[in-house]
Design a protein around this motif. Structure first.
Motif, PDB file in Angstrom:
ATOM      1  N   SER A  49       7.464   4.095   5.349  1.00  9.50           N
ATOM      2  CA  SER A  49       7.220   3.518   4.026  1.00  9.50           C
ATOM      3  C   SER A  49       8.383   3.684   3.063  1.00  9.50           C
ATOM      4  O   SER A  49       8.369   3.109   1.992  1.00  9.50           O
ATOM      5  CB  SER A  49       6.003   4.165   3.372  1.00  9.50           C
ATOM      6  N   THR A  54      -0.526   1.806  11.619  1.00  8.88           N
ATOM      7  CA  THR A  54      -0.103   1.498  10.256  1.00  8.88           C
ATOM      8  C   THR A  54       1.164   2.281   9.891  1.00  8.88           C
ATOM      9  O   THR A  54       1.562   3.211  10.615  1.00  8.88           O
ATOM     10  CB  THR A  54      -1.207   1.912   9.261  1.00  8.88           C
ATOM     11  N   HIS A  89       1.184   4.294   7.495  1.00  6.32           N
ATOM     12  CA  HIS A  89       0.672   5.638   7.183  1.00  6.32           C
ATOM     13  C   HIS A  89       0.689   6.522   8.434  1.00  6.32           C
ATOM     14  O   HIS A  89       1.015   7.711   8.358  1.00  6.32           O
ATOM     15  CB  HIS A  89      -0.743   5.514   6.603  1.00  6.32           C
ATOM     16  N   ASP A 148      -6.545   5.904   8.185  1.00  7.18           N
ATOM     17  CA  ASP A 148      -5.517   4.890   7.917  1.00  7.18           C
ATOM     18  C   ASP A 148      -4.367   4.976   8.921  1.00  7.18           C
ATOM     19  O   ASP A 148      -3.211   4.788   8.586  1.00  7.18           O
ATOM     20  CB  ASP A 148      -4.998   4.985   6.479  1.00  7.18           C
ATOM     21  N   TRP A 149      -4.734   5.285  10.175  1.00  9.13           N
ATOM     22  CA  TRP A 149      -3.742   5.298  11.236  1.00  9.13           C
ATOM     23  C   TRP A 149      -3.725   3.987  12.004  1.00  9.13           C
ATOM     24  O   TRP A 149      -2.729   3.664  12.642  1.00  9.13           O
ATOM     25  CB  TRP A 149      -3.996   6.453  12.197  1.00  9.13           C
ATOM     26  N   GLN A 164       3.874   9.488  -2.924  1.00 13.09           N
ATOM     27  CA  GLN A 164       4.055   8.840  -1.627  1.00 13.09           C
ATOM     28  C   GLN A 164       5.519   8.433  -1.464  1.00 13.09           C
ATOM     29  O   GLN A 164       6.265   8.407  -2.435  1.00 13.09           O
ATOM     30  CB  GLN A 164       3.134   7.626  -1.477  1.00 13.09           C
ATOM     31  N   ASP A 210       4.238   7.528   8.841  1.00 10.43           N
ATOM     32  CA  ASP A 210       4.580   8.514   7.807  1.00 10.43           C
ATOM     33  C   ASP A 210       4.039   9.889   8.161  1.00 10.43           C
ATOM     34  O   ASP A 210       4.735  10.898   8.030  1.00 10.43           O
ATOM     35  CB  ASP A 210       4.023   8.098   6.443  1.00 10.43           C
ATOM     36  N   ASP A 211       2.771   9.943   8.617  1.00  9.32           N
ATOM     37  CA  ASP A 211       2.168  11.234   8.956  1.00  9.32           C
ATOM     38  C   ASP A 211       2.887  11.919  10.110  1.00  9.32           C
ATOM     39  O   ASP A 211       2.882  13.139  10.219  1.00  9.32           O
ATOM     40  CB  ASP A 211       0.679  11.067   9.308  1.00  9.32           C
TER      41      ASP A 211
END
Length: 182
Positions: A66, A153, A155, A133-134, A23, A158-159
């Protein structure tokens, strides 16, 4: 093991950590590599140099919400997807509209989403976004019933390869496009 004493060694340590991490790594995590003997400004400079070192290669060092991570350059995505031919999940219009409302208007309650969309929100839509986890519950609105407040989030960012919500496209551009979320 003795501490690194030159720039090349420090960059090699950063590179190894970033290439092996599953990650993104935050600046604070990267500073731990050097047992507190490095300033944040020096770390940022080394990361910039590392990014430049990889300019002509197949991977790139990117900063997301992140932290930092290596990822394949976009030009190789089509080829790499052949290694993992499973189909990316398709999201219904309701899921995408709900996610867009949360992303652009956060924090929002289920009632806010229903008011904007003009229809009731299916609990499965919220659950699907939470399982990915959005989105997450970030508090309760101080009104009778204390409804949950939803927000995106890290995440999610990040996505989408974003560092912050400020990097989201303008809402009008997002609303008019068919942006696929993988």
């Amino acid at each position: 093991m003795r501490e690194p004493d030159n720039i090349a060694q420090m960059k090699a340590i950063l590179e190894a950590a970033l290439l092996t991490s599953p990650q993104p790594l935050a600046l604070d995590d990267l500073l731990k590599l050097f047992a507190g003997r490095m300033e944040r400004a020096t770390l940022r400079m080394l990361l910039d140099e590392l990014k430049a070192d990889w300019m002509e290669k197949t991977l790139e060092l990117v900063q997301v919400a992140s932290g930092y991570r290596f990822q394949a350059k976009e030009a190789y995505g089509e080829y790499l997807s052949r290694l993992n031919p499973e189909r990316q999940p398709k999201y219904s219009r309701a899921v995408m509209e709900t996610l867009a409302i949360i992303a652009y208007r956060q924090p929002v309650t289920r009632g806010d989403i229903e008011q904007i969309r003009g229809v009731a929100v299916n609990p499965n839509v919220i659950r699907q976004l939470q399982e990915r986890d959005w989105i997450d519950i970030v508090g309760q609105r101080e009104v009778p019933g204390r409804p949950a407040l939803y927000a995106t989030t890290k995440h999610f960012l990040d996505d989408l390869n974003l560092r912050s919500l400020a990097e989201l496209p303008p809402f009008e551009a997002f609303a008019q496009s068919e942006i696929p979320l993988e």
